[in-house]
Design a protein around this motif. Structure first.
Motif, PDB file in Angstrom:
ATOM      1  N   TRP A  19       0.844  -1.188   0.000  1.00 29.55           N
ATOM      2  CA  TRP A  19       0.000   0.000   0.000  1.00 29.55           C
ATOM      3  C   TRP A  19       0.880   1.240   0.000  1.00 29.55           C
ATOM      4  N   ALA A  20       0.305   2.355  -0.410  1.00 31.91           N
ATOM      5  CA  ALA A  20       1.004   3.636  -0.392  1.00 31.91           C
ATOM      6  C   ALA A  20       0.015   4.731  -0.063  1.00 31.91           C
ATOM      7  N   LEU A  54       5.374   4.299   1.427  1.00 28.10           N
ATOM      8  CA  LEU A  54       5.037   3.073   0.701  1.00 28.10           C
ATOM      9  C   LEU A  54       5.518   1.874   1.502  1.00 28.10           C
ATOM     10  N   ALA A  55       4.691   0.834   1.555  1.00 26.68           N
ATOM     11  CA  ALA A  55       5.041  -0.390   2.272  1.00 26.68           C
ATOM     12  C   ALA A  55       4.735  -1.596   1.401  1.00 26.68           C
ATOM     13  N   GLY A  56       5.567  -2.628   1.530  1.00 25.17           N
ATOM     14  CA  GLY A  56       5.329  -3.866   0.799  1.00 25.17           C
ATOM     15  C   GLY A  56       5.950  -5.042   1.518  1.00 25.17           C
ATOM     16  N   VAL A  62      -3.567   3.894  -1.992  1.00 24.61           N
ATOM     17  CA  VAL A  62      -3.793   2.743  -2.866  1.00 24.61           C
ATOM     18  C   VAL A  62      -3.244   1.519  -2.145  1.00 24.61           C
ATOM     19  N   GLY A  63      -3.789   0.358  -2.471  1.00 21.23           N
ATOM     20  CA  GLY A  63      -3.284  -0.858  -1.835  1.00 21.23           C
ATOM     21  C   GLY A  63      -3.909  -2.100  -2.425  1.00 21.23           C
ATOM     22  N   ASN A  64      -3.259  -3.219  -2.170  1.00 22.76           N
ATOM     23  CA  ASN A  64      -3.760  -4.498  -2.636  1.00 22.76           C
ATOM     24  C   ASN A  64      -3.251  -5.606  -1.746  1.00 22.76           C
ATOM     25  N   ALA A  65      -4.095  -6.609  -1.530  1.00 22.06           N
ATOM     26  CA  ALA A  65      -3.726  -7.797  -0.760  1.00 22.06           C
ATOM     27  C   ALA A  65      -4.220  -9.033  -1.484  1.00 22.06           C
TER      28      ALA A  65
END
Length: 815
Positions: free
Chosen positions: A256-257, A270-272, A498-501
């Motif tokens: 996500w950011a 930003l993280a991942g 924004v983000g996705n899992a």
């Protein structure tokens, strides 16, 4: 007598000396000298490599060829066996080096065609990336040439030599990774098998569904015999993953950011944390590269010099798996009068034929004769049913597999351009050339932009995407590709994040088919909770998110079953466990008893509900990919499905009876294994992880394995077991195999947090360490940090020299 004693003492000292010498040459001699000055053929100008306290190389080079030569050199220095093992897998050469027992794996790998596809990619690769991969290959090979007497212990144990590295290997590994992340095909086969045996109303209950109420990126004729012919393919795939120590789905990831409107600094965060199989020494090798003052840092995958998740001086990015369905199976009609032909069109009542193509492969076998293996191909891809020939099942037909990974595309070139992109426009242009495996790229930059782009080469299809397709009917073919500009994306949304899992990317109004087997919404819903509950977020909150053990899925399940357990019948007494469930915070913490109860219950519920309907073999394949039974069972519970019955007794078993029965069995299982007191059932006693080396972990478990091999693998080459928090449905992912609960097999393979207000250093941690040598200080030295949810800094500018103790390795041209 004294003479005899002196002789005995001499022999003892001699044995000790030989043992010490053997230990030195086997384990300590391969350790690198991080302060050496080396003259290397192939370098053009001096290169300085500064090593931080965790063994991360900071490579300073004056030209691109030397930079990527040096990346190859350090990859080989720390991960040479990992590179070699990947070569065996990509080329399909296990039997050549390890013996005839692995010949079936070689046939499988060669039929899948990683090496054949890599050759085609290389023929069409841009010269720029070919030069870079050649420099990288030269670096690997130069290290090997200079250190043939200092090889890692794995080469000694197997009595083999390193294989020369070529750019073809890097291309082949990109396809091997793409296949590893292609996890929907075996679920397709499992559902096709079920569809041939179960009534349509039952199949509708089993299909995964993902309602539009959950977060998305964007708003708004087959026969059982064909499926049976391919069921061994699933077993082979999972046997291989066992060898790789890749038993998980290898599909997860969070990223996500947020933009500057959500931070106190006015700049993005930003993280991942990509989720992959967790082996020893691990997937990622971190680097910092400096090319004439330009910086690039992040995680590389050994076998390729490009940074896959990382940042430069202007942008940062991370990845999540799209869950894309990029594979189809076709039934081909073979000409009964000429088996070298197959039907390509029969719509006009007259069959049109094309010749079957083939390539011959020589399978070399250690201590045995070579074998010739012929691989047949049609326009839809390799004849996959040839791996398991069975004319009594298939008769005059064959099954082929069409996979986008067999198409020529240039992901390494795309990632190279991403590495050095300086703007959103440059990033997006590079991304348009990325095709497989399908990934979501989460992006942020120093100008304040944030974005999510889905990138993949996915076909436009007609007909049901999960069923076998008629190879003789052109209407079943793929009809072009979804345009890159029509793929899901969002840029600078009003929400500021924004983000996705691995959740569904679009609503049902989206015109194209992307996938069926999305991950359950529990993780993306948790991200949404954080984003909506906090107007401003910072690095500390991002760290909390990456290590968050709260499960929305568990909360929903508990809310459903608690009222049922409270109204228990006489034969069930749940008074001891109900307080644990009532007072649970729905976190998979180490001290949680409720977490163990819910997970043991859910596995028993799945078995009690579906095993009698599906049968043992189909059920085993149904639960291989955990997101399928989780979504199915969750929906069945909520809807009180008619599947809550028992075929064998032909008695109707209402949902509540099965809930009570399943919980009773869960309690009994926990009691039998851990004791009668619920505090003994804590999650820490169930959920653990051991980091094991690929291939050797499996070999050491063989009944014929030597005691010495077992000692080396278990005491030197492995780390653990460790109790671990988290769960597959929590942001801090901790997936286990439903067929072998509860050993964790998949989770965060790296955690990264990039703060654009302080780009000089990034928060990062990997589960193991940089080195593959079990005697190295950098073998498993980050494990405690990772387990405890802690981070270290990865520096990206001159701050490194002021704040960190380091060692310098200097590489100089030979003349």
């Amino acid at each position: 007598m004294k003479t005899l004693l002196r002789f005995g003492l001499f022999i003892l000292l001699l044995l000790i000396g030989f043992t010490a010498l053997a230990v030195y040459w086997t384990f300590y001699k391969p350790l690198p000298d991080y302060t050496a000055t080396l003259h290397l053929e192939g370098l053009q100008q001096p290169v300085d490599i500064h090593w931080d306290p965790y063994g991360v190389p900071h490579i300073y080079a004056q030209n691109e060829q030397d930079l990527y030569f040096s990346v190859g050199y350090v990859h080989a220095q720390d991960r040479l066996w990992q590179l070699t093992f990947k070569q065996l897998a990509a080329e399909g050469r296990f039997a050549e080096f390890l013996g005839e027992d692995l010949i079936e794996f070689d046939k499988y790998q060669r039929t899948l065609g990683f090496w054949d596809t890599a050759r085609k990619i290389e023929e069409e690769a841009p010269p720029e990336i070919q030069r870079i991969l050649q420099a990288y290959s030269d670096g690997i090979n130069r290290y090997v040439e200079n250190n043939r007497n200092n090889l890692p212990i794995e080469f000694t144990l197997l009595d083999i030599e390193p294989i020369p590295w070529t750019p073809t290997h890097s291309y082949a590994l990109s396809r091997l990774m793409a296949w590893e992340m292609n996890v929907s095909w075996w679920s397709e086969l499992a559902f096709a098998y079920l569809g041939a045996t179960l009534p349509e109303n039952v199949m509708q209950e089993l299909y995964p569904s993902y309602s539009d109420i959950y977060p998305t990126t964007m708003n708004d004729e087959q026969s059982r015999q064909y499926v049976e012919s391919l069921m061994p393919m699933i077993e082979t795939e999972f046997d291989l993953r066992q060898i790789y120590q890749r038993k998980g789905n290898s599909v997860g990831s969070n990223a996500w950011a947020i933009d500057g409107s959500r931070t106190s600094t006015g700049l993005p965060l930003l993280a991942g944390d990509p989720h992959m199989g967790l082996d020893m020494p691990g997937n990622w090798y971190e680097v910092h590269l400096n090319l004439n003052g330009k910086n690039l840092s992040g995680g590389t995958l050994t076998g390729s010099p490009v940074v896959v998740v990382g940042q430069n001086d202007e942008i940062a990015w991370s990845l999540t798996n799209m869950m894309a369905d990029d594979t189809d199976f076709f039934i081909e009609q073979i000409d009964p009068n000429d088996r070298s032909r197959y039907v390509v069109d029969s719509l006009n009542g007259e069959a049109m034929y094309q010749p079957i193509n083939w390539r011959d492969e020589i399978l070399r076998i250690k201590d045995s004769d070579d074998q010739l293996y012929r691989i047949r191909n049609t326009r839809h891809g390799p004849v996959i049913s040839d791996i398991y020939p069975n004319e009594s099942i298939l008769g005059n037909r064959s099954v082929t597999m069409k996979w986008t990974g067999h198409q020529v595309s240039h992901e390494t070139w795309a990632l190279y351009q991403i590495n050095w992109a300086e703007s959103l426009q440059e990033f997006q242009h590079a991304l348009s050339q990325y095709e497989t495996p399908g990934q979501n790229f989460i992006y942020a930059d120093l100008s304040g932009n944030i974005a999510l782009f889905s990138a993949a080469k996915l076909p436009v299809r007609e007909y049901h995407p999960l069923l076998f397709r008629n190879g003789w009917d052109p209407s079943y073919d793929w009809h072009g590709w979804i345009p890159f500009e029509d793929m899901p994306r969002t840029v600078n949304p009003p929400s500021g994040w924004v983000g996705n899992a691995n959740n569904k990317l679009h609503t049902d109004s989206y015109p194209y088919y992307i996938a069926t087997f999305w991950e359950p919404p529990s993780r993306i819903e948790r991200i949404v909770e954080y984003m909506t509950e906090n107007d401003t977020l910072d690095v500390e909150i991002f760290q909390q998110m990456q290590t968050d053990n709260y499960s929305i899925h568990a909360r929903e399940i508990t809310d459903i079953i608690l009222p049922v357990l409270r109204r228990s019948r006489e034969e069930y007494d749940f008074s001891q466990i109900i307080p644990y469930l009532e007072n649970w915070d729905f976190r998979y913490s180490l001290n949680s008893t409720a977490a163990s109860l819910i997970d043991a219950f859910f596995i028993e519920l799945s078995r009690n509900t579906l095993l009698d309907e599906l049968g043992e073999d189909a059920y085993r394949n149904f639960i291989r990919k955990e997101n399928v039974p989780v979504q199915t069972l969750s929906r069945l519970l909520q809807e009180n499905s008619f599947l809550f019955n028992h075929i064998e007794t032909e008695e109707t078993e209402i949902r509540n009876d099965i809930i009570r029965q399943s919980m009773q069995e869960a309690v009994q299982w926990l009691t039998d294994r851990f004791g009668e007191e619920p505090f003994q059932w804590r999650w820490e006693n169930l959920h653990s992880i051991t980091f094991r080396p690929p291939l050797f972990a499996e070999a050491s478990q063989d009944p014929e394995a030597t005691v010495l091999l077992k000692m080396i693998v278990n005491n030197l080459m492995s780390k653990g077991p460790y109790s671990v928090p988290g769960h597959n449905m929590t942001l801090n992912k901790g997936q286990y195999d439903w067929q072998d609960p509860f050993d964790m097999i998949l989770g965060p393979s790296i955690r990264r947090i990039v703060d654009f207000s302080s780009l000089n250093r990034t928060f990062s941690v990997i589960p193991t360490g940089q080195s593959g040598n079990p005697i190295s200080d950098f073998f498993g030295d980050q494990t405690e940090l990772w387990l405890n949810g802690q981070y270290r800094y990865l520096y990206q500018d001159s701050t490194f020299f002021r704040e960190v103790s380091y060692k310098t390795l200097q590489l100089l041209p030979e003349n």
